[in-house]
Design a protein around this motif. Sequence first.
Motif, PDB file in Angstrom:
ATOM      1  N   LEU A  74     -18.575 118.782  58.098  1.00 46.24           N
ATOM      2  CA  LEU A  74     -19.162 119.474  59.250  1.00 46.24           C
ATOM      3  C   LEU A  74     -19.885 118.498  60.161  1.00 46.24           C
ATOM      4  N   MET A  75     -20.368 117.393  59.570  1.00 47.00           N
ATOM      5  CA  MET A  75     -21.059 116.376  60.365  1.00 47.00           C
ATOM      6  C   MET A  75     -20.072 115.374  60.959  1.00 47.00           C
ATOM      7  N   GLY A  76     -18.786 115.577  60.693  1.00 48.41           N
ATOM      8  CA  GLY A  76     -17.773 114.726  61.314  1.00 48.41           C
ATOM      9  C   GLY A  76     -17.295 113.582  60.454  1.00 48.41           C
ATOM     10  N   GLY A  77     -17.641 113.594  59.174  1.00 53.46           N
ATOM     11  CA  GLY A  77     -17.222 112.502  58.300  1.00 53.46           C
ATOM     12  C   GLY A  77     -16.248 112.963  57.228  1.00 53.46           C
ATOM     13  N   ARG A  78     -15.665 112.003  56.569  1.00 51.62           N
ATOM     14  CA  ARG A  78     -14.758 112.288  55.457  1.00 51.62           C
ATOM     15  C   ARG A  78     -15.376 111.785  54.158  1.00 51.62           C
ATOM     16  N   THR A  79     -14.994 112.436  53.063  1.00 57.18           N
ATOM     17  CA  THR A  79     -15.509 112.031  51.749  1.00 57.18           C
ATOM     18  C   THR A  79     -14.348 111.546  50.886  1.00 57.18           C
ATOM     19  N   VAL A  80     -14.545 110.392  50.259  1.00 54.71           N
ATOM     20  CA  VAL A  80     -13.530 109.849  49.355  1.00 54.71           C
ATOM     21  C   VAL A  80     -14.140 109.681  47.962  1.00 54.71           C
ATOM     22  N   LEU A  81     -13.477 110.258  46.974  1.00 51.83           N
ATOM     23  CA  LEU A  81     -13.864 110.039  45.579  1.00 51.83           C
ATOM     24  C   LEU A  81     -13.095 108.831  45.085  1.00 51.83           C
ATOM     25  N   ALA A  82     -13.815 107.823  44.621  1.00 52.71           N
ATOM     26  CA  ALA A  82     -13.150 106.567  44.268  1.00 52.71           C
ATOM     27  C   ALA A  82     -13.336 106.237  42.796  1.00 52.71           C
ATOM     28  N   GLY A  83     -12.252 105.836  42.162  1.00 47.63           N
ATOM     29  CA  GLY A  83     -12.330 105.216  40.843  1.00 47.63           C
ATOM     30  C   GLY A  83     -12.544 106.154  39.666  1.00 47.63           C
ATOM     31  N   MET A  84     -12.114 107.410  39.801  1.00 51.40           N
ATOM     32  CA  MET A  84     -12.283 108.313  38.661  1.00 51.40           C
ATOM     33  C   MET A  84     -11.533 107.774  37.441  1.00 51.40           C
ATOM     34  N   ARG A  85     -12.192 107.776  36.285  1.00 51.70           N
ATOM     35  CA  ARG A  85     -11.581 107.275  35.052  1.00 51.70           C
ATOM     36  C   ARG A  85     -10.464 108.213  34.591  1.00 51.70           C
ATOM     37  N   PRO A  86      -9.454 107.648  33.912  1.00 49.30           N
ATOM     38  CA  PRO A  86      -8.344 108.484  33.422  1.00 49.30           C
ATOM     39  C   PRO A  86      -8.821 109.634  32.527  1.00 49.30           C
ATOM     40  N   SER A  87      -9.761 109.349  31.618  1.00 48.98           N
ATOM     41  CA  SER A  87     -10.233 110.400  30.700  1.00 48.98           C
ATOM     42  C   SER A  87     -10.930 111.523  31.470  1.00 48.98           C
ATOM     43  N   VAL A  88     -11.643 111.148  32.538  1.00 42.15           N
ATOM     44  CA  VAL A  88     -12.347 112.144  33.351  1.00 42.15           C
ATOM     45  C   VAL A  88     -11.335 112.939  34.179  1.00 42.15           C
ATOM     46  N   ALA A  89     -10.323 112.266  34.713  1.00 43.68           N
ATOM     47  CA  ALA A  89      -9.298 112.957  35.507  1.00 43.68           C
ATOM     48  C   ALA A  89      -8.572 113.995  34.639  1.00 43.68           C
ATOM     49  N   MET A  90      -8.227 113.615  33.409  1.00 47.29           N
ATOM     50  CA  MET A  90      -7.526 114.541  32.509  1.00 47.29           C
ATOM     51  C   MET A  90      -8.392 115.746  32.188  1.00 47.29           C
ATOM     52  N   THR A  91      -9.651 115.485  31.897  1.00 48.26           N
ATOM     53  CA  THR A  91     -10.569 116.569  31.544  1.00 48.26           C
ATOM     54  C   THR A  91     -10.811 117.497  32.731  1.00 48.26           C
ATOM     55  N   THR A  92     -10.963 116.898  33.909  1.00 46.94           N
ATOM     56  CA  THR A  92     -11.243 117.658  35.121  1.00 46.94           C
ATOM     57  C   THR A  92     -10.111 118.640  35.431  1.00 46.94           C
ATOM     58  N   VAL A  93      -8.873 118.163  35.292  1.00 49.06           N
ATOM     59  CA  VAL A  93      -7.718 119.023  35.580  1.00 49.06           C
ATOM     60  C   VAL A  93      -7.614 120.138  34.534  1.00 49.06           C
ATOM     61  N   GLN A  94      -7.818 119.789  33.257  1.00 49.26           N
ATOM     62  CA  GLN A  94      -7.743 120.815  32.208  1.00 49.26           C
ATOM     63  C   GLN A  94      -8.818 121.874  32.356  1.00 49.26           C
ATOM     64  N   LEU A  95      -9.997 121.444  32.759  1.00 49.89           N
ATOM     65  CA  LEU A  95     -11.097 122.394  32.956  1.00 49.89           C
ATOM     66  C   LEU A  95     -10.823 123.289  34.164  1.00 49.89           C
ATOM     67  N   GLY A  96     -10.010 122.799  35.097  1.00 50.96           N
ATOM     68  CA  GLY A  96      -9.631 123.604  36.257  1.00 50.96           C
ATOM     69  C   GLY A  96     -10.463 123.313  37.488  1.00 50.96           C
ATOM     70  N   LEU A  97     -11.124 122.164  37.511  1.00 55.89           N
ATOM     71  CA  LEU A  97     -11.976 121.825  38.646  1.00 55.89           C
ATOM     72  C   LEU A  97     -11.130 121.359  39.828  1.00 55.89           C
ATOM     73  N   LEU A  98     -11.577 121.722  41.029  1.00 55.67           N
ATOM     74  CA  LEU A  98     -10.888 121.319  42.254  1.00 55.67           C
ATOM     75  C   LEU A  98     -11.899 120.640  43.173  1.00 55.67           C
ATOM     76  N   PHE A  99     -11.413 119.695  43.951  1.00 61.21           N
ATOM     77  CA  PHE A  99     -12.256 119.056  44.973  1.00 61.21           C
ATOM     78  C   PHE A  99     -11.547 119.200  46.317  1.00 61.21           C
ATOM     79  N   PRO A 100     -11.528 120.433  46.869  1.00 64.32           N
ATOM     80  CA  PRO A 100     -10.659 120.704  48.015  1.00 64.32           C
ATOM     81  C   PRO A 100     -11.023 119.930  49.285  1.00 64.32           C
TER      82      PRO A 100
END
Lengths: 125, 136
Positions: A74-100
């Motif tokens: 809303l303030m005109g910027g973009r957000t980038v998530l950088a460097g998520m670990r493989p174990s965290v990425a796997m867990t995040t998807v299984q848990l059903g989390l989204l970062f739209p």
Amino acid sequence: MSTDHIAVLKVREALLVTVPSDPEDATVAALQEQVLRAMERHAGKGLVLDLSGVETVDSYFARTITETAQMVGLMGGRTVLAGMRPSVAMTTVQLGLLFPNALTALDVDRALDLLATPEPDGRRP
Amino acid sequence: MNQAPGGDVVIHSERDIVGARKAVRLAATALGFGLTDVTRIVTAASELARNIVCYAGSGRLRWRGLDAGDRVGLELIFEDRGPGIADLAQAMQDGYTSGRGLGLGLPGTKRLMDEMEIQSTVGQGTIVTVRKWRKT
């Protein structure tokens, strides 16, 4: 009172925050506030969240980060998530989390490159 | 089934969620779980500890190592004396939320663990038991 320390750094034209390995809720909430104030102060192109040290991402963290990305948008910027670990990425998807509202990058370098490239379609928060 | 070491963590504020995560991470690592399973177990613990803080105010996590002879596991029991869950089937639906969460807590947590049991009585409290078995 949170024991974790959050530093918002200005790198090139972006804000860089290194998220602690196991942040408590108060730290994540403080991160959001500090980022938004820094966005205003530095008129940054966006936010890079360095997640390379983060060991646990739960639903509270995901919700707060998603909100933060939306607010940065809303303030005109973009957000980038950088460097998520493989174990965290796997867990995040299984848990059903989204970062739209967030973009992703393999590491901070690539995230900064991403923010340096102009957006083809403009911002749609 | 032999008893491997266990422990407990009192949960009564958001800060205790971090304490629960740390205890569970140590326990899972000590039992020889791989990094991805440790992450799954710790994340499940974070969700269940948060449910206690959000819905019951306070409660307790008890954990113990499981040694079933041919396999090793970790059991986490989250117990509170909160309002209880009126409709368990509804609470287990993806996307259902009573308003304070993302609606991912229970079904998401179940996906991260191998076994999950919930006992809940309205007005008396909730006991959530989850187990993860180590891949050999």
